[in-house]
Design a protein around this motif. Structure first.
Motif, PDB file in Angstrom:
ATOM      1  N   ALA A 188       1.072  -1.437   0.392  1.00 10.21           N
ATOM      2  CA  ALA A 188       0.098   0.001   0.608  1.00 10.21           C
ATOM      3  C   ALA A 188       0.578   1.347  -0.012  1.00 10.21           C
ATOM      4  O   ALA A 188       0.273   2.521  -0.753  1.00 10.21           O
ATOM      5  N   LEU A 189       1.606   1.227   0.920  1.00 10.02           N
ATOM      6  CA  LEU A 189       2.666   2.772   0.746  1.00 10.02           C
ATOM      7  C   LEU A 189       3.442   2.769  -0.197  1.00 10.02           C
ATOM      8  O   LEU A 189       4.113   3.858  -0.647  1.00 10.02           O
ATOM      9  N   ALA A 190       3.784   1.498  -0.881  1.00  9.99           N
ATOM     10  CA  ALA A 190       4.705   1.601  -2.451  1.00  9.99           C
ATOM     11  C   ALA A 190       3.385   2.088  -2.908  1.00  9.99           C
ATOM     12  O   ALA A 190       3.750   2.573  -4.589  1.00  9.99           O
ATOM     13  N   GLY A 191       2.553   2.203  -3.706  1.00  9.36           N
ATOM     14  CA  GLY A 191       1.234   2.523  -3.978  1.00  9.36           C
ATOM     15  C   GLY A 191       1.128   1.442  -5.100  1.00  9.36           C
ATOM     16  O   GLY A 191       0.714   1.681  -6.229  1.00  9.36           O
TER      17      GLY A 191
ATOM     18  N   LEU B 259       8.248 -12.718  -9.762  1.00  8.29           N
ATOM     19  CA  LEU B 259       6.904 -12.726  -8.695  1.00  8.29           C
ATOM     20  C   LEU B 259       6.948 -11.998  -8.225  1.00  8.29           C
ATOM     21  O   LEU B 259       5.904 -11.016  -8.655  1.00  8.29           O
ATOM     22  N   MET B 260       8.220 -10.852  -8.301  1.00  6.25           N
ATOM     23  CA  MET B 260       7.272  -9.999  -7.817  1.00  6.25           C
ATOM     24  C   MET B 260       6.736  -8.715  -8.694  1.00  6.25           C
ATOM     25  O   MET B 260       6.723  -7.710  -8.938  1.00  6.25           O
ATOM     26  N   GLY B 261       7.619  -9.093  -9.545  1.00 11.06           N
ATOM     27  CA  GLY B 261       7.168  -8.206 -10.958  1.00 11.06           C
ATOM     28  C   GLY B 261       5.783  -7.992 -11.408  1.00 11.06           C
ATOM     29  O   GLY B 261       4.889  -6.990 -11.587  1.00 11.06           O
ATOM     30  N   GLN B 262       5.294  -9.716 -11.361  1.00 12.62           N
ATOM     31  CA  GLN B 262       4.002  -9.650 -11.415  1.00 12.62           C
ATOM     32  C   GLN B 262       2.810  -9.078 -10.081  1.00 12.62           C
ATOM     33  O   GLN B 262       1.720  -9.017 -10.197  1.00 12.62           O
ATOM     34  N   LEU B 263       3.537  -9.652  -8.885  1.00  5.70           N
ATOM     35  CA  LEU B 263       2.571  -9.018  -7.550  1.00  5.70           C
ATOM     36  C   LEU B 263       2.855  -8.029  -7.218  1.00  5.70           C
ATOM     37  O   LEU B 263       1.879  -7.069  -6.323  1.00  5.70           O
ATOM     38  N   LEU B 264       3.934  -7.184  -8.029  1.00  4.30           N
ATOM     39  CA  LEU B 264       3.935  -5.505  -7.385  1.00  4.30           C
ATOM     40  C   LEU B 264       3.940  -4.472  -8.441  1.00  4.30           C
ATOM     41  O   LEU B 264       4.044  -3.851  -8.227  1.00  4.30           O
ATOM     42  N   ALA B 265       3.633  -5.252  -9.697  1.00  2.00           N
ATOM     43  CA  ALA B 265       3.986  -3.851 -10.381  1.00  2.00           C
ATOM     44  C   ALA B 265       3.030  -2.990 -10.878  1.00  2.00           C
ATOM     45  O   ALA B 265       3.029  -1.922 -10.931  1.00  2.00           O
ATOM     46  N   ASP B 266       1.524  -3.778 -10.258  1.00  2.48           N
ATOM     47  CA  ASP B 266      -0.012  -3.034 -10.961  1.00  2.48           C
ATOM     48  C   ASP B 266       0.009  -1.932  -9.812  1.00  2.48           C
ATOM     49  O   ASP B 266       0.506  -2.000  -8.761  1.00  2.48           O
ATOM     50  N   ARG B 267      -0.583  -0.464 -10.174  1.00  2.00           N
ATOM     51  CA  ARG B 267      -0.319   0.697  -9.805  1.00  2.00           C
ATOM     52  C   ARG B 267      -2.387   0.570  -9.176  1.00  2.00           C
ATOM     53  O   ARG B 267      -2.622  -0.596  -9.981  1.00  2.00           O
TER      54      ARG B 267
END
Length: 198
Positions: A142-145, A186-194
């Motif tokens: 959440a903090l990372a948007g 993994l992180m590209g898939q789960l964290l990349a979406d704004r």
């Protein structure tokens, strides 16, 4: 989760217990083995933790707390760098490699977690710890948007557990490349979406 007081002697015993489990598995965890590993007189460990169940429970709480503290520090670092996904990945890989470089913590956690399938007290300790880790991960997303939810954070924690296990089973010289590859996907898939992205 409230933590028991960790005196220097108790910490010495639990660090020794962690090494015993890492070297000999959970079956090798005895009060006598912990005393020997800690270099203390026989009876020292049982003076603090009278039963095997008490020793296992204290070790599980100790391991869970150390992992949680490391993850909270990582989360603070990631939050400080905002939306820099590459930096988040690099810092995550650095922590994982730190754990793999001295694997007693991970091995002990895995041994105790498996025992938790037969021991309700251990299961409860790790369930509480898992819940707190998921909350930390969701707060970080959440903090990372990033798009975030309890389910998304749970999936990321579960997947990262799998990556660690996979790395632990590989030769030391292959671990870095394996971590980099897995974390990129993994992180590209789960964290990349704004947040708000469709």
């Amino acid at each position: 989760m409230p933590r028991p007081e960790l005196t220097p002697r108790r910490q010495q015993l639990l660090l020794a217990a962690m090494e015993v489990v890492a070297e000999n598995g959970l079956r090798g965890l005895t009060h006598r083995a912990v005393d020997r590993k800690a270099g203390l007189p026989e009876g020292s460990c049982s003076g603090y933790l009278r039963t095997r169940s008490a020793l296992q429970g204290a070790l599980a709480s100790f391991v869970a707390a150390r992992l949680e503290d490391d993850v909270r520090r990582l989360a603070d670092e990631i939050a400080h760098h905002g939306e820099d996904l590459a930096k988040a990945q690099a810092m995550t890989q650095s922590l994982f490699q730190q754990w793999l470089g001295a694997p007693a913590l991970l091995v002990t956690k895995l041994e105790l977690a498996m025992e938790g399938s037969r021991d309700q007290e251990l299961a409860s300790i790790f369930a509480t710890s898992r819940r707190e880790l998921v909350e930390v991960v969701e707060e970080t997303m959440a903090l990372a948007g990033r798009e975030h939810s309890d389910e998304r954070a749970e999936a990321l924690v579960a997947a990262l557990d799998g990556v660690l296990l996979g790395a632990l089973q590989r030769p030391a010289e292959d671990q870095s490349a394996y971590l980099a590859d897995c974390l990129t996907h993994l992180m590209g898939q789960l964290l990349a979406d704004r947040r708000g992205a469709h």
